[in-house]
Each structure stands twice: as structure tokens, then as C-alpha cells.
Write a protein that holds these residues in place. Sequence first.
Motif, PDB file in Angstrom:
ATOM      1  N   ARG A  56       0.823  -1.116  -0.185  1.00 54.97           N
ATOM      2  CA  ARG A  56      -0.168  -0.006  -0.002  1.00 54.97           C
ATOM      3  C   ARG A  56       0.807   1.408   0.025  1.00 54.97           C
ATOM      4  O   ARG A  56       0.338   2.330  -0.509  1.00 54.97           O
ATOM      5  CB  ARG A  56      -0.802  -0.004   1.297  1.00 54.97           C
ATOM      6  N   LYS A  90       1.815   2.080  -3.546  1.00 56.42           N
ATOM      7  CA  LYS A  90       0.938   2.491  -4.335  1.00 56.42           C
ATOM      8  C   LYS A  90       0.523   4.091  -4.283  1.00 56.42           C
ATOM      9  O   LYS A  90       0.230   4.759  -5.097  1.00 56.42           O
ATOM     10  CB  LYS A  90      -0.659   1.843  -3.891  1.00 56.42           C
ATOM     11  N   ASN A  91       0.934   4.487  -3.160  1.00 56.67           N
ATOM     12  CA  ASN A  91       0.563   6.231  -2.591  1.00 56.67           C
ATOM     13  C   ASN A  91       1.773   6.888  -3.420  1.00 56.67           C
ATOM     14  O   ASN A  91       2.983   6.685  -3.068  1.00 56.67           O
ATOM     15  CB  ASN A  91       0.327   6.134  -1.221  1.00 56.67           C
TER      16      ASN A  91
END
Length: 57
Positions: free
Chosen positions: A53, A56-57
Amino acid sequence: MEKSKINKEWHMKNRMSKNASFEQRVKWHTEHNKNCKCREGFPQKLEEEIERRKKKN
Ligand SMILES: [Zn+2]
């Protein structure tokens, strides 16, 4: 005198539901690491998910 590493009181008060979301599990383990020493850090699968995650950011 033997001291248990597990904080039973904390575990009693903080039961994680079986269908807890990713965010709930991260929160649970963050609090758990602060309050209990029955295991170190995050479970590997959760750690992998956190890394995924982050990318992804
Ligand atoms: Zn614990």
C-alpha cells in the motif's frame, strides 16, 4: 517468580473480530505492540500488505 509476556488484560479488552478490515488490523497490531509483548511486530502478511500500500501512494 515467572512473568508472562502476554498482557492478558489488554487482550481481553481488545478482541479482534474475524472479519476485521486491513485498517483495523493495522491499528490493532500497533496498539498491541505498545501494550503487549506476546509477539514482536506485525505478522508477515500484514507487513507485506503495508509495504504494498505504501508503494501505491
Ligand atoms: Zn499479545
